[in-house]
Write a protein that holds these residues in place. Sequence first.
Motif, PDB file in Angstrom:
ATOM      1  N   SER A 140      44.025  52.996  17.247  1.00 14.91           N
ATOM      2  CA  SER A 140      45.083  53.234  18.224  1.00 14.91           C
ATOM      3  C   SER A 140      45.277  51.967  19.054  1.00 14.91           C
ATOM      4  N   ASP A 141      46.435  51.844  19.701  1.00 11.21           N
ATOM      5  CA  ASP A 141      46.624  50.743  20.629  1.00 11.21           C
ATOM      6  C   ASP A 141      45.632  50.878  21.778  1.00 11.21           C
ATOM      7  N   ALA A 142      45.117  49.754  22.240  1.00  8.79           N
ATOM      8  CA  ALA A 142      44.166  49.783  23.350  1.00  8.79           C
ATOM      9  C   ALA A 142      44.838  50.371  24.591  1.00  8.79           C
ATOM     10  N   GLU A 143      44.200  51.372  25.175  1.00 10.05           N
ATOM     11  CA  GLU A 143      44.736  52.097  26.333  1.00 10.05           C
ATOM     12  C   GLU A 143      43.917  51.757  27.577  1.00 10.05           C
ATOM     13  N   LYS A 144      44.601  51.350  28.642  1.00 10.62           N
ATOM     14  CA  LYS A 144      43.907  51.016  29.887  1.00 10.62           C
ATOM     15  C   LYS A 144      43.702  52.273  30.717  1.00 10.62           C
ATOM     16  N   VAL A 145      42.520  52.391  31.313  1.00 12.04           N
ATOM     17  CA  VAL A 145      42.165  53.536  32.152  1.00 12.04           C
ATOM     18  C   VAL A 145      41.677  53.025  33.501  1.00 12.04           C
ATOM     19  N   TYR A 146      42.258  53.552  34.575  1.00 15.85           N
ATOM     20  CA  TYR A 146      41.796  53.246  35.931  1.00 15.85           C
ATOM     21  C   TYR A 146      40.830  54.335  36.388  1.00 15.85           C
ATOM     22  N   ILE A 147      39.823  53.926  37.141  1.00  9.78           N
ATOM     23  CA  ILE A 147      38.744  54.819  37.542  1.00  9.78           C
ATOM     24  C   ILE A 147      38.699  54.983  39.061  1.00  9.78           C
ATOM     25  N   ASP A 148      38.494  56.212  39.515  1.00 13.40           N
ATOM     26  CA  ASP A 148      38.197  56.513  40.923  1.00 13.40           C
ATOM     27  C   ASP A 148      36.782  57.088  40.968  1.00 13.40           C
ATOM     28  N   ARG A 149      35.839  56.301  41.424  1.00 11.41           N
ATOM     29  CA  ARG A 149      34.444  56.710  41.416  1.00 11.41           C
ATOM     30  C   ARG A 149      34.151  57.831  42.403  1.00 11.41           C
TER      31      ARG A 149
END
Length: 457
Positions: A140-149
């Motif tokens: 799959s195309d690389a998917e960016k994920v943002y994180i809220d710790r």
Amino acid sequence: MRRILCRSAFLIVSLSVAMLVWAGFSGTTNVVSAWAACLAHARINKPVPTVHFSQEGPASIKPVLTWTKVEGAVAYELELLTKPPKTPDKSATYPICFFSTKKIYVNGFNADLSVYLNEDSFYWRVRGLDVDGNPIGLFSDAEKVYIDRQQNVIQKPIPTSIFNQSTGATLLYPVYAWIPIAGAENYEVEILDDLPENPNGIVPSIHRINSALAVGFDYYDKNPRISKNAFYWRVRGLDQDGNPVGVYSDAGKFSINPNRHVTVATFGDSITHGGGSISYSPADWEYSYQYYLDFPSINLGKSGDTSETMVERFERDVLPFHPQYLIILAGTNSLRGGVTAENVIADLKVLKEKCLVNNIRPVFMTLPPINPDNIKKVFNEPTTPDWQEQMRLVNNFIRTQVHIDVASEMKYTNGILPSKLAVDGLHLDIDGKKKIAAAVNANWARITELARQSSIE
């Protein structure tokens, strides 16, 4: 038949899957929507992410990642990355890839980033693998994920079996499937006669009627579920000492009401019950031939059945529904295990008599071929040497009855079922199930006309 695999050759695989990590969102709506989207894209050989986490809507430190299914994929390879890889068709390496696995057997993964990630974002990609671990199609195309710790994390399995919502999605013997959670060695499936009074709790419900222990990501109910009232089910993780891990999943609902009129029922072993490509169960509806029929039906199939056990359970499992037609596919397990054609034919005659005595019209299907080499490779089970001759005798008998000739649509080199139709040599995959359904659909007008003429006579 599939359960033999899950209990033997692939037990280690299931144990690995049980170590997957579940990450909760602030709610479960995104997860349910994502999983529903997965079901709509089963045939894409390049997976497509079905859940997205932006800066405005970030994930927790334990996000669930889901993607569309890859037809024919037995497993998936997943990579977690610090930046998009330069080689879209090759596996990435450290330090760009900080985590990878080839032991994912559902189209979803729950990453525990607290162990691997110090940043507030990462990338991921996934691709399908065949039975030998070779890639099927593209990453799959690389998917960016943002994180809220700081986001709350709730550990609970996510049910993926959605019953009664599509053609062929009613099972007498349900299969309950879910996305696993971190730290769970086993799972406890709970069957209820009403919604639990303690949703997402940690103790059993007062509405519990049965429970069972399972390993991995699904459980095949050993009991037929027949009631005029709805059933509910949920699952929770357990550690190695049997203590709860997280909370119970949301409850799923299903109904198998004998009081509802049933015109057509299907009766047989796991070829009827459903599932294929090793990792997909009868609750993956696209792996059931009933999903492609032009008319509704109820699935009375039971994985592991022989022609003898079908005779034994006829009164219990068929008569409560009083179907007008019973489509019967019986004998594959018997014949490959060394039972003679004579004995299988005797069982078919008994099934026919039981149908006619109860005003049910039996419609037999000829048996599709199998692939003994693939069966041995996947299940580590031998096939009796004379299976082809015994199957020929059974199919010749079936052709003297009211029947649908599935086998004639599957004539292949040396009479062996090709791997492209059944990875494990036994359970037909999507194209194979479509072939069965196409044969039924093409002949159904003839079958109903025969019934009409016999009623006139």
